[in-house]
Design a protein around this motif. Sequence first.
Motif, PDB file in Angstrom:
ATOM      1  N   ILE A   1       0.816  -1.243   0.012  1.00 49.48           N
ATOM      2  CA  ILE A   1       0.006   0.003   0.035  1.00 49.48           C
ATOM      3  C   ILE A   1       0.756   1.203  -0.015  1.00 49.48           C
ATOM      4  CG2 ILE A   1      -2.006  -1.053   1.081  1.00 49.48           C
ATOM      5  CD1 ILE A   1      -1.075   0.188   3.716  1.00 49.48           C
ATOM      6  N   GLY A   2       1.972   1.209  -0.539  1.00 51.59           N
ATOM      7  CA  GLY A   2       3.050   2.222  -0.589  1.00 51.59           C
ATOM      8  C   GLY A   2       3.772   2.686   0.790  1.00 51.59           C
ATOM      9  N   ARG A   3       3.820   1.924   1.636  1.00 51.73           N
ATOM     10  CA  ARG A   3       4.268   2.320   2.773  1.00 51.73           C
ATOM     11  C   ARG A   3       5.782   1.603   2.974  1.00 51.73           C
ATOM     12  NH1 ARG A   3      -0.418   2.964   6.490  1.00 51.73           N
ATOM     13  NH2 ARG A   3      -1.745   4.285   5.336  1.00 51.73           N
ATOM     14  N   ALA A   4       6.464   1.870   4.210  1.00 50.94           N
ATOM     15  CA  ALA A   4       7.770   1.221   4.226  1.00 50.94           C
ATOM     16  C   ALA A   4       7.703  -0.068   4.245  1.00 50.94           C
ATOM     17  CB  ALA A   4       8.435   1.847   5.546  1.00 50.94           C
ATOM     18  N   LYS A   5       8.980  -0.760   3.695  1.00 47.13           N
ATOM     19  CA  LYS A   5       9.068  -2.267   3.595  1.00 47.13           C
ATOM     20  C   LYS A   5       8.903  -2.878   5.200  1.00 47.13           C
ATOM     21  CE  LYS A   5      12.093  -5.684   1.743  1.00 47.13           C
ATOM     22  NZ  LYS A   5      13.448  -6.033   1.157  1.00 47.13           N
ATOM     23  N   SER A   6       9.236  -2.008   6.200  1.00 50.31           N
ATOM     24  CA  SER A   6       9.379  -2.745   7.339  1.00 50.31           C
ATOM     25  C   SER A   6       7.771  -2.482   8.006  1.00 50.31           C
ATOM     26  CB  SER A   6      10.233  -1.894   8.279  1.00 50.31           C
ATOM     27  OG  SER A   6       9.847  -0.551   8.200  1.00 50.31           O
ATOM     28  N   ALA A   7       6.815  -2.119   7.374  1.00 49.05           N
ATOM     29  CA  ALA A   7       5.620  -2.152   7.586  1.00 49.05           C
ATOM     30  C   ALA A   7       5.273  -1.429   9.257  1.00 49.05           C
ATOM     31  CB  ALA A   7       4.850  -3.550   7.498  1.00 49.05           C
ATOM     32  N   THR A   8       4.561  -2.295   9.833  1.00 50.70           N
ATOM     33  CA  THR A   8       4.006  -1.796  11.318  1.00 50.70           C
ATOM     34  C   THR A   8       4.966  -2.333  12.195  1.00 50.70           C
ATOM     35  OG1 THR A   8       1.792  -1.565  10.437  1.00 50.70           O
ATOM     36  CG2 THR A   8       2.207  -1.506  12.828  1.00 50.70           C
ATOM     37  N   PHE A   9       4.977  -3.584  12.531  1.00 47.71           N
ATOM     38  CA  PHE A   9       5.538  -4.176  13.689  1.00 47.71           C
ATOM     39  C   PHE A   9       7.302  -3.868  13.622  1.00 47.71           C
ATOM     40  CE2 PHE A   9       1.112  -6.149  14.293  1.00 47.71           C
ATOM     41  CZ  PHE A   9       1.038  -5.657  15.577  1.00 47.71           C
ATOM     42  N   ARG A  10       7.658  -4.397  12.377  1.00 42.83           N
ATOM     43  CA  ARG A  10       9.002  -4.364  12.313  1.00 42.83           C
ATOM     44  C   ARG A  10       9.613  -2.900  12.484  1.00 42.83           C
ATOM     45  NH1 ARG A  10      12.921  -5.420  13.779  1.00 42.83           N
ATOM     46  NH2 ARG A  10      14.959  -5.660  12.793  1.00 42.83           N
TER      47      ARG A  10
ATOM     48  N   ALA B   1       3.624  16.191   5.182  1.00 45.97           N
ATOM     49  CA  ALA B   1       4.459  15.879   6.497  1.00 45.97           C
ATOM     50  C   ALA B   1       4.290  14.465   6.808  1.00 45.97           C
ATOM     51  CB  ALA B   1       3.904  16.378   7.689  1.00 45.97           C
ATOM     52  N   VAL B   2       3.387  13.540   6.752  1.00 46.31           N
ATOM     53  CA  VAL B   2       3.075  12.254   6.823  1.00 46.31           C
ATOM     54  C   VAL B   2       3.942  11.302   5.967  1.00 46.31           C
ATOM     55  CG1 VAL B   2       1.360  10.231   7.180  1.00 46.31           C
ATOM     56  CG2 VAL B   2       0.918  12.528   8.075  1.00 46.31           C
ATOM     57  N   CYS B   3       3.687  11.778   4.539  1.00 44.46           N
ATOM     58  CA  CYS B   3       4.858  10.834   3.714  1.00 44.46           C
ATOM     59  C   CYS B   3       6.098  11.266   3.841  1.00 44.46           C
ATOM     60  CB  CYS B   3       4.377  11.502   2.162  1.00 44.46           C
ATOM     61  SG  CYS B   3       2.665  11.360   1.620  1.00 44.46           S
ATOM     62  N   ALA B   4       6.756  12.423   4.149  1.00 45.81           N
ATOM     63  CA  ALA B   4       8.046  12.701   4.409  1.00 45.81           C
ATOM     64  C   ALA B   4       8.488  11.957   5.582  1.00 45.81           C
ATOM     65  CB  ALA B   4       8.536  13.935   4.036  1.00 45.81           C
ATOM     66  N   GLY B   5       7.600  11.988   6.728  1.00 44.47           N
ATOM     67  CA  GLY B   5       8.178  11.584   7.995  1.00 44.47           C
ATOM     68  C   GLY B   5       7.926  10.105   8.124  1.00 44.47           C
TER      69      GLY B   5
END
Length: 801
Positions: free
Chosen positions: A243-252, A394-398
């Motif tokens: 969904i276009g988020r970081a590879k480490s996702a949520t818990f990682r 802000a959310v995208c860059a942070g």
Amino acid sequence: MKKTIQKVAILGSGVMGSRIACHFANIGVQVLLLDIIPRELTDDEKKKGLSLEDKVVRNRLVDTALQTTLKNKPASLYDSANVERITTGNFEDDLPKIKDYDWVMEVVVERLDIKQSLFEKVEKYRKPGTLITSNTSGIPMQLMCEGRSEDFQVNFAGTHFFNPPRYLRLLEIIPGPKTNPEIIDFLMDYGDRFLGKETVLCKDTPAFIANRIGVYAIISGMHAIEKMGLGVSEVDKLTGTIIGRAKSATFRTMDVVGLDTTVNVANNLYKTLEHDESRDKFKLPNIVKVLYDNKWWGDKTGQGYFKMIRHDDGRKELKELDLKTFEYKDAEKPKFKALEASKEIEDLKKRIKFLVNFDDRAGEFYRASFYDLFKYCSHRIPEISDETYRIDQAVCAGFGWELGPFETWDILGVKETVEKMEAAGEKAAAWVHDMLNAGHESFYKVEAGQKKFYDVKSKAYLPIPGQEEFIILDTLKAANKKIWGNAGATIYDIGDDVIGLEFHTKMNSLGQEVIEGINTAINMAEKSYKGLVIGNEGANFSAGANLAMLFMFAGDQEYDEINLMIAGFQNTMMRARYSSIPVVVAPHNMALGGGCELSLHADAVQAHAELYMGLVEFGVGLIPAGGGTKEMTLRFSKDIKDGDVELNRLQEYFMNIATAKVSTSAEEARGLGYLQVKDSITLNRKRQLAEAKAKVLSLYDAGYTQPIQQTDIKVLGKTSLALFEAGITGMQYGKYISDHDAKIARKLAWVMSGGDLSAPTLVSEQFLLDLEREAFLSLTGEKKTLERIHSILFKGKPLRN
């Protein structure tokens, strides 16, 4: 306001202070890094007979902090030599030096009393008019300004870098109650142009913008996860790159960052936000509270949502936490129908819409988390920001999201999503309903080539400030600036008689469609334009040539086809170098193999500072054959200076290819010979294409003339062959390389030596191109090369056989 920043004083050398100091050093600024003095001697200092008055002891804390940062990976410096720009000291001995510094930045622990005490000392030495900022993640500016002089207050602001500051793009700028507006304008511009940041203007509200929204999304998501009974691996599968988020996702991500960090922000927000309609969502759900209470905070404590088990035989085994029993179990490989069905949807926007509307547990989770986030963001206007675009930025860059909340809402359709949200019990803010009732059905739109946002105050669409200085390909697409395209490449008119070529294949690999695009773009530019920019807005510039077609031809032993394919690739690279118009390539992130070779053949490169560039063909049993081996031999020949030992210099270039050396920054790429003096580096990637276009126009205006192929490249023949053979044989006998590695290395040595010529000779580019093509072709007939290619294509892993 004209300000020149040559020297910056960083007060506080902890994780953030040292890393911010490194990033200023990266851009050429002289840095003074200060911290407190220790109150006790270490055992080692006692043994050496040192006292608390010795300088080495007084600077121990700051020096240790800096050295720790320098050892950490990923590196905070573009080049290790940049540390020479950092001078260390302590508050008691060296604080008076700040009178000579252009910017004083406080980065001490997040305690108001400590910050106020330091500011009182700063006022004794700070020169009036000097810029002063506090790097804080949430302490109100007005509290930090209490008791300070008028000059201090008008030159004071908050600067919130995200960690690590070299890599995370966000820099939040927060005005104090009396900050001179010109100071804010300066910080916004400096952060953008010089530090390469997405600078976002924030109101002085709790946690500002990014953490307010990002932490809400995390903790609110945890409530949904607990309610739905989802597992750790299930959630990370759902919330990563899909969904276009970081590879480490949520818990990682939480394990890496530290659960305590997220929890502390959430707890502070719950205490502070008495009038927030969703305040209760900041209460910790059980799946967070249990870990926090047990101090299972992730990597820093050795366990969190994941735990790495190290066995006596050296094996590592990753375990994940069972969120029902809170015991560790084997990491799962979850499957969802929605994810399986979406595999072929490469367009992120189309994929998100598909997933949110899919009827399974994944779709249910997406709807719950997105709808709640949309509602929350809508109610934060005008509290934390007057404009939607600042929240998205802000959310995208942070947090490393590709799409912000309002951008995602647009994708799903604002009107239909509002209806679904209300049916699910999530009511958007009144201004959203007013917008829809007025006939405005999106938060963003493109008009006359400009991206505009819906402005809640004026109830009209306004241009996003600063966008006119960027070239944004999605905006050009919406403005019908596309002038040619195929399945893998698109050509745009980017203005001022310059065209731009974008790749959009998987990983932006260079296949036949891209080769056609490059040639077509050069043809068009030569006929009707001043020049060409080659760049894209993908995650990576290019991961290299498309190996799938090569593997198919090699498997069928279609060597004539392979020979034609290589020749076509070489001719295209040479076309980029020897056309009648300037060609500027704008690589970013990964520029590997063929992506590197294209950059090597440009008239000039406008590189992004974060550039991982290299000729990596050796890893798949091949040598660079798109002109890469030729070009590095040519650069060796041209770079030889009086006093250089030719064999040593050639060996450096040889080893870069033989070890598949990849730069860790654009600055390092220059040191490796991939970039040259004529090439430039852009700090802010959003400015990269515009700066590449400016370089095209500069070359054109200077009277660009088509270059002539070079025929005076010095090769060393048998002399260098003998050197390479001795090294290869030694490595082979020592078992440092395999027999196949040795075979590839000998092929590479043959090309870079110009064959077995009896004496150093001047040869042409075409001579070397023919040699590299022959060597490449012969290696495609090797079984072990095909095994290496197969492993990369079908397992995603390199094979050293």
